[in-house]
Design an enzyme around this catalytic site. Structure first.
Site, PDB file in Angstrom:
ATOM      1  N   TYR A   1      73.202 149.642  91.784  1.00 30.74           N
ATOM      2  CA  TYR A   1      74.636 149.469  92.006  1.00 30.74           C
ATOM      3  C   TYR A   1      75.012 147.986  91.923  1.00 30.74           C
ATOM      4  O   TYR A   1      76.187 147.646  91.974  1.00 30.74           O
ATOM      5  CB  TYR A   1      75.015 150.061  93.366  1.00 30.74           C
ATOM      6  CG  TYR A   1      74.631 151.522  93.469  1.00 30.74           C
ATOM      7  CD1 TYR A   1      75.385 152.499  92.820  1.00 30.74           C
ATOM      8  CD2 TYR A   1      73.468 151.922  94.140  1.00 30.74           C
ATOM      9  CE1 TYR A   1      75.012 153.842  92.863  1.00 30.74           C
ATOM     10  CE2 TYR A   1      73.093 153.259  94.196  1.00 30.74           C
ATOM     11  CZ  TYR A   1      73.864 154.210  93.547  1.00 30.74           C
ATOM     12  OH  TYR A   1      73.479 155.527  93.574  1.00 30.74           O
TER      13      TYR A   1
ATOM     14  N   LYS B   1      61.683 156.406  92.912  1.00 27.66           N
ATOM     15  CA  LYS B   1      62.909 156.336  93.691  1.00 27.66           C
ATOM     16  C   LYS B   1      62.631 156.749  95.130  1.00 27.66           C
ATOM     17  O   LYS B   1      61.937 157.741  95.336  1.00 27.66           O
ATOM     18  CB  LYS B   1      63.916 157.287  93.058  1.00 27.66           C
ATOM     19  CG  LYS B   1      65.213 157.450  93.795  1.00 27.66           C
ATOM     20  CD  LYS B   1      66.043 158.467  93.096  1.00 27.66           C
ATOM     21  CE  LYS B   1      67.319 158.648  93.867  1.00 27.66           C
ATOM     22  NZ  LYS B   1      68.123 159.714  93.332  1.00 27.66           N
TER      23      LYS B   1
ATOM     24  N   LYS C   1      60.057 160.975  93.045  1.00 26.41           N
ATOM     25  CA  LYS C   1      61.223 160.862  93.917  1.00 26.41           C
ATOM     26  C   LYS C   1      60.853 161.339  95.310  1.00 26.41           C
ATOM     27  O   LYS C   1      60.400 162.463  95.496  1.00 26.41           O
ATOM     28  CB  LYS C   1      62.374 161.686  93.368  1.00 26.41           C
ATOM     29  CG  LYS C   1      63.605 161.661  94.261  1.00 26.41           C
ATOM     30  CD  LYS C   1      64.789 162.314  93.601  1.00 26.41           C
ATOM     31  CE  LYS C   1      65.984 162.348  94.533  1.00 26.41           C
ATOM     32  NZ  LYS C   1      67.163 162.922  93.876  1.00 26.41           N
TER      33      LYS C   1
ATOM     34  N   SER D   1      71.339 153.996  97.037  1.00 17.53           N
ATOM     35  CA  SER D   1      72.558 153.685  97.783  1.00 17.53           C
ATOM     36  C   SER D   1      72.288 153.030  99.136  1.00 17.53           C
ATOM     37  O   SER D   1      72.990 152.096  99.526  1.00 17.53           O
ATOM     38  CB  SER D   1      73.369 154.963  97.969  1.00 17.53           C
ATOM     39  OG  SER D   1      72.603 155.963  98.615  1.00 17.53           O
TER      40      SER D   1
ATOM     41  N   GLU E   1      52.356 163.823  90.071  1.00 19.14           N
ATOM     42  CA  GLU E   1      53.660 164.345  89.624  1.00 19.14           C
ATOM     43  C   GLU E   1      54.096 163.660  88.326  1.00 19.14           C
ATOM     44  O   GLU E   1      54.642 164.296  87.425  1.00 19.14           O
ATOM     45  CB  GLU E   1      54.733 164.086  90.697  1.00 19.14           C
ATOM     46  CG  GLU E   1      54.529 164.875  91.970  1.00 19.14           C
ATOM     47  CD  GLU E   1      55.280 166.204  91.985  1.00 19.14           C
ATOM     48  OE1 GLU E   1      55.828 166.591  90.932  1.00 19.14           O
ATOM     49  OE2 GLU E   1      55.294 166.846  93.041  1.00 19.14           O
TER      50      GLU E   1
ATOM     51  N   LYS F   1      65.082 167.942 102.136  1.00 13.66           N
ATOM     52  CA  LYS F   1      64.617 168.154 100.767  1.00 13.66           C
ATOM     53  C   LYS F   1      63.097 168.005 100.644  1.00 13.66           C
ATOM     54  O   LYS F   1      62.563 167.776  99.567  1.00 13.66           O
ATOM     55  CB  LYS F   1      65.350 167.193  99.825  1.00 13.66           C
ATOM     56  CG  LYS F   1      66.863 167.429  99.808  1.00 13.66           C
ATOM     57  CD  LYS F   1      67.553 166.703  98.664  1.00 13.66           C
ATOM     58  CE  LYS F   1      69.045 167.064  98.593  1.00 13.66           C
ATOM     59  NZ  LYS F   1      69.716 166.442  97.431  1.00 13.66           N
TER      60      LYS F   1
ATOM     61  N   ARG G   1      75.089 160.513  99.269  1.00 17.00           N
ATOM     62  CA  ARG G   1      75.518 161.872  99.649  1.00 17.00           C
ATOM     63  C   ARG G   1      76.933 161.839 100.221  1.00 17.00           C
ATOM     64  O   ARG G   1      77.691 162.791 100.054  1.00 17.00           O
ATOM     65  CB  ARG G   1      74.508 162.490 100.620  1.00 17.00           C
ATOM     66  CG  ARG G   1      73.163 162.738  99.943  1.00 17.00           C
ATOM     67  CD  ARG G   1      72.100 163.244 100.921  1.00 17.00           C
ATOM     68  NE  ARG G   1      70.795 163.349 100.272  1.00 17.00           N
ATOM     69  CZ  ARG G   1      69.659 163.587 100.927  1.00 17.00           C
ATOM     70  NH1 ARG G   1      69.681 163.762 102.240  1.00 17.00           N
ATOM     71  NH2 ARG G   1      68.511 163.665 100.269  1.00 17.00           N
TER      72      ARG G   1
HETATM   73  C1  PBG Z   1      70.602 164.194  93.481  1.00 20.06           C
HETATM   74  C2  PBG Z   1      70.438 162.727  93.567  1.00 20.06           C
HETATM   75  C3  PBG Z   1      70.370 161.966  94.757  1.00 20.06           C
HETATM   76  C4  PBG Z   1      70.373 160.633  94.347  1.00 20.06           C
HETATM   77  C5  PBG Z   1      70.398 160.619  92.955  1.00 20.06           C
HETATM   78  N1  PBG Z   1      70.420 161.932  92.489  1.00 20.06           N
HETATM   79  C6  PBG Z   1      70.414 162.364  96.169  1.00 20.06           C
HETATM   80  C7  PBG Z   1      69.413 163.295  96.724  1.00 20.06           C
HETATM   81  O1  PBG Z   1      68.379 163.602  96.127  1.00 20.06           O
HETATM   82  O2  PBG Z   1      69.709 163.794  97.819  1.00 20.06           O
HETATM   83  C8  PBG Z   1      70.383 159.456  95.278  1.00 20.06           C
HETATM   84  C9  PBG Z   1      70.854 158.160  94.702  1.00 20.06           C
HETATM   85  C10 PBG Z   1      71.182 157.116  95.699  1.00 20.06           C
HETATM   86  O3  PBG Z   1      70.988 157.262  96.927  1.00 20.06           O
HETATM   87  O4  PBG Z   1      71.653 156.056  95.270  1.00 20.06           O
HETATM   88  N2  PBG Z   1      69.574 164.971  93.064  1.00 20.06           N
END
Ligand code: PBG
Length: 304
Positions: free
Chosen positions: A295, A230, A177, A256, A215, A199, A187
């Protein structure tokens, strides 16, 4: 001679859940996607099942007053997530219920871990994440999906589940990720943007390629059943790298921001929504993903 096909079995449907009754709350940056209260979630899951969709990934929006720096509410057996799991499994027992395991929606800082003096504390966080995963398994989750990117959390979660005899609960690890700006609309949806900093101390730098494999291999050694890359489209190379090196099932998350970009361009009439959507989804399969969290799942299935 088409090599890759889409099927409803490919898709994982993310759901955003809120407290209340009859709530269908639009998310402005995700046109056509809603935060739903539990009564509507039950109906939604039944209709997804009827369309051949077999897996949902649950996210909840936590009330501001329940947020703290310890993830207290994440462990509440009567919390919104735990109730959602139970109700969905009662309504549609065959539906595969996957749950997000991370502290950000519960965190007063909007971070995936416990914060001290501006730092994210890895080890205290993974202890809470393991308890959180166990609480989801107790409520009936089939798959727990840690999306936090702390080190060592898969082993911690696997041990906790085994100790409590949850041998059949799977772990889908967000193993690769990236620290990405494609998560913005998500968010907004969950009100989970980090209150300070970013992050990058726990998610992967988008300039890195080898790190994704390191990882992911580590998570597999610790006991992950499914691994994930992701975001999606900008990271198809990473999916293919993993596919060429590991034999565990790989999931991709079309996030998203990717959804928002396609919706926005299509709303302007600049590109053909359905054609581009299918082209993108097939590209995940071609890259090597077995599962796609998206989605677009319902809209894609309607076209298949
Ligand atoms: C939280 C999480 C996030 C997403 C899925 N789980 C956001 C982040 O890490 O800030 C993002 C999913 C998306 O953008 O569709 N740990």
């Amino acid at each position: 001679m088409k090599e890759y096909h889409l099927s409803p079995n490919d898709f994982i449907v993310p759901l955003f859940i809120v407290e209340g009754k009859g709530v269908k709350d639009p998310i402005p940056s995700m046109p056509g996607y809603f935060r739903l209260s539990l009564d509507l979630i039950e109906k939604k899951v039944a209709s997804l099942w009827a369309k051949g969709l077999k897996a949902v990934l649950l996210f909840i929006k936590v009330e501001e007053t329940l947020k703290d720096n310890k993830g207290t509410e994440a462990l509440n057996p009567e919390g919104l997530m735990q109730r959602a799991i139970k109700q969905i499994k009662e309504a549609v027992p065959e539906m595969v219920v996957m749950t997000d395991v991370a502290l950000d929606p519960y965190s007063s800082y909007g971070h995936d871990g416990i914060v001290k003096e501006g730092q994210i504390l890895n080890d205290p966080t993974i202890a809470v994440l393991a308890k959180m995963a166990l609480s989801h398994a107790r409520a009936g989750a089939d798959v727990v999906a840690p999306s936090d990117m702390m080190d060592g959390r898969i082993a911690e979660i696997r041990n906790k589940l085994e100790e409590a005899q949850f041998h059949n609960t799977l772990i889908m690890s967000y193993s690769a990720k990236y620290a990405s700006s494609f998560y913005g609309p998500f968010r907004d949806a969950l009100d989970s943007a980090p209150g300070f900093g970013d992050k990058k101390t726990y998610q992967i730098d988008f300039a890195n390629r080898e790190e994704a494999l390191v990882e992911t291999q580590r998570d597999l050694e610790e006991g992950a059943d499914i691994v994930m890359v992701k975001p999606g489209l900008a990271y198809l190379d990473i999916i293919r790298d993993l596919k060429n090196s590991i034999s565990a099932p790989i999931a991709a998350y079309q996030v998203s921001g990717e959804y928002a970009m396609l919706k926005a361009a299509a709303a302007q009439g600049w590109i053909d929504h359905d054609q581009v959507m299918i082209e993108q989804l097939v590209s995940f399969k071609r890259a090597g993903a077995l599962l796609i969290a998206t989605y677009f799942a319902e809209e894609a299935v309607a076209l298949l």
